[in-house]
Scaffold this active site. Structure first.
Site, short mmCIF file in Angstrom:
data_model
loop_
_atom_site.label_atom_id
_atom_site.label_comp_id
_atom_site.label_asym_id
_atom_site.label_seq_id
_atom_site.Cartn_x
_atom_site.Cartn_y
_atom_site.Cartn_z
NE ARG A 153 -1.85 -12.09 -0.48
CZ ARG A 153 -1.43 -11.86 0.75
NH1 ARG A 153 -0.52 -12.56 1.11
NH2 ARG A 153 -2.13 -10.91 1.13
CD GLU A 192 -3.01 -10.24 -3.80
OE1 GLU A 192 -3.58 -11.76 -3.83
OE2 GLU A 192 -2.83 -9.70 -2.80
CB SER A 239 -3.45 -6.39 -2.45
OG SER A 239 -3.50 -6.22 -1.28
N1 EPU Z 1 1.05 2.24 2.55
C1 EPU Z 1 1.35 3.50 1.97
N2 EPU Z 1 0.31 3.79 1.02
C2 EPU Z 1 -0.86 3.34 0.50
C3 EPU Z 1 -1.10 1.99 1.14
C4 EPU Z 1 0.21 1.39 2.08
O1 EPU Z 1 2.17 4.13 2.07
O2 EPU Z 1 -1.49 3.81 -0.05
C5 EPU Z 1 2.12 1.98 3.32
C6 EPU Z 1 1.54 1.74 4.77
O3 EPU Z 1 1.53 2.91 5.42
C7 EPU Z 1 2.44 0.63 5.45
C8 EPU Z 1 2.83 -0.25 4.28
O4 EPU Z 1 2.62 0.39 3.05
O5 EPU Z 1 3.32 1.14 5.86
C9 EPU Z 1 1.93 -1.74 4.12
O6 EPU Z 1 0.60 -1.33 4.13
P1 EPU Z 1 -0.48 -2.21 4.58
O7 EPU Z 1 -0.40 -2.65 6.12
O8 EPU Z 1 -2.01 -1.52 4.45
O9 EPU Z 1 -0.46 -3.61 4.04
P2 EPU Z 1 0.07 -4.00 2.44
O10 EPU Z 1 1.12 -4.44 2.35
O11 EPU Z 1 -0.53 -3.07 1.46
C10 EPU Z 1 -0.72 -6.38 2.72
C11 EPU Z 1 -1.54 -7.13 1.85
C12 EPU Z 1 -2.98 -7.27 2.19
C13 EPU Z 1 -3.34 -7.22 3.70
C14 EPU Z 1 -2.29 -6.19 4.38
C15 EPU Z 1 -2.38 -6.27 6.00
C16 EPU Z 1 -0.18 -7.93 0.09
C17 EPU Z 1 -0.25 -8.11 -1.63
N3 EPU Z 1 -1.35 -7.59 0.58
O12 EPU Z 1 -1.26 -5.19 2.16
O13 EPU Z 1 -3.82 -8.47 1.64
O14 EPU Z 1 -4.64 -7.42 4.45
O15 EPU Z 1 -1.06 -6.48 4.18
O16 EPU Z 1 -1.76 -7.50 6.41
O17 EPU Z 1 0.48 -8.59 0.47
C18 EPU Z 1 -4.88 -9.08 -0.30
O18 EPU Z 1 -3.81 -9.61 -0.46
O19 EPU Z 1 -5.75 -8.79 -1.07
C19 EPU Z 1 -4.95 -8.18 0.86
C20 EPU Z 1 -5.63 -7.31 1.24
#
Ligand code: EPU
Length: 337
Positions: A163, A333, A237
């Protein structure tokens, strides 16, 4: 150049803020004209793309808001295996991805359905589902706002990180990206490893997905988890996923054996901020105006009637409680203005 323009339609959080000046750019000539105006020389400026990653914390932006709206997508190079596609900065990102997938070009499919415009994508090095913009970024054209000269930035010159890019740091506010060239492929393996992509495809009876099927699956997964900004204000995010040392992670894992995690560079470990925020008890929290999205704790939402400051104060309370519980600092971010 318009005066006193309401920016509410131009930020996905949907906060009210007034721009002292507002100008829409439809081509590079518009930009060259703009930078020679007395207003541009006297005022500060803000480059606005889709407004999907911005938080207005004041009622007024005391300067010029520059909205990028130049359009056009063309193939600038093609050979047997690869293609270089140039998209103008004002093109809608998810529409661009859709078009590339329809043409059978591989390289941006996992970045489907991310709201925003092409020109902002490198600034943030957008990423999702195991892919980042930098993986298909070939080069971009950007205009130096002080000299009016166009510079080509190679992938290396952008200094991409998670990012992050040079446009958020050393060169912040100095250049406007006017177009981006992507190196895409006519054949490639699909990236199916991240999170629940495989599970989703299996559930839908798809054993060997096509490019189009993967694109559509990612759209469906995102729709199920992330709020539609047309209905509820948000900026995707809100925080970045923190990266911690292996020692700190080992200690945490002893206490929380189910903690999700991903290996990062140099033996460090990336931990999902959404999980930390949920464990700290914030998921689904809300007051009258703002809250933490009930399906994804990493997403802060604005239900209407609130102010940017409400999100700032909520984000600070979340940061404090995550730090108290886990000893981990999480940082936004989203760009504060
Ligand atoms: N999780 C939880 N609780 C929650 C949310 C997530 O326990 O409320 C856990 C999920 O179960 C999973 C892990 O966290 O094990 C990761 O969750 P997720 O796959 O939803 O991805 P994220 O890390 O929360 C990142 C990006 C997103 C992107 C997704 C999918 C960042 C800051 N965010 O989110 O990007 O869509 O991966 O690849 O890296 C954005 O940047 O605006 C964005 C939406």
């Amino acid at each position: 150049m318009k005066k006193n323009v309401d920016l509410q339609p131009y930020n996905s959080f949907g906060f009210n803020a007034t721009a002292k000046y507002f100008v829409e750019i439809n081509n590079v000539d518009d930009l060259l004209q703009l930078i020679n105006t007395p207003e541009f020389k006297a005022e500060k400026h803000l480059i606005l793309s889709g407004g999907n990653n911005i938080l207005f914390t004041n009622d007024c932006f005391d300067g010029i808001v520059i909205l990028m709206n130049n359009k056009g997508i063309e193939i600038v190079h093609e050979d047997e295996g690869d293609v270089v596609v140039r998209a103008q900065a004002g093109e809608d990102w998810p529409e661009f991805v859709k078009q590339m997938v329809t043409k059978g070009f591989y390289g941006v499919e996992n970045l489907a359905h991310i709201p925003g415009k092409v020109g902002a994508a490198p600034v943030q090095n957008i990423g999702a589902y195991g892919m980042e913009l930098k993986d298909s970024f070939f080069q971009c054209h950007a205009l130096n706002l002080a000299t009016g000269k166009t510079r080509i930035f190679t992938n290396e010159a952008c200094d991409f990180g998670y990012r992050e890019s040079v446009f958020k740091h050393e060169l912040k506010g100095q250049y406007i990206i006017t177009s981006v060239d992507f190196l895409l492929h006519k054949q490639s393996e699909l990236k199916l490893e991240y999170g629940n992509i495989k599970a989703y495809l299996e559930q839908n009876g798809i054993a060997e997905p096509t490019l189009q099927q993967l694109h559509d699956a990612i759209c469906a997964i995102r729709e199920a988890k992330l709020p539609d900004v047309k209905q509820i204000g948000s900026a995707g995010s809100f925080f970045k996923n923190p990266v911690i040392s292996a020692e700190q992670f080992d200690a945490l894992q002893k206490q929380y054996p189910d903690i999700p995690h991903y290996p990062d560079a140099e033996g460090m470990v990336k931990v999902p901020a959404g999980w930390l925020i949920e464990q700290a008890g914030w998921k689904g929290w809300r007051d009258d105006y703002v809250g933490v999205y009930e399906k994804q704790a990493l997403v802060l939402v604005h239900y209407g009637g609130g102010k940017g400051e409400d999100i700032v104060s909520l984000s600070q309370r979340i940061q404090k409680s995550v730090e108290e519980k886990f000893g981990i600092q999480i940082s936004p971010e989203v760009n504060f203005v």
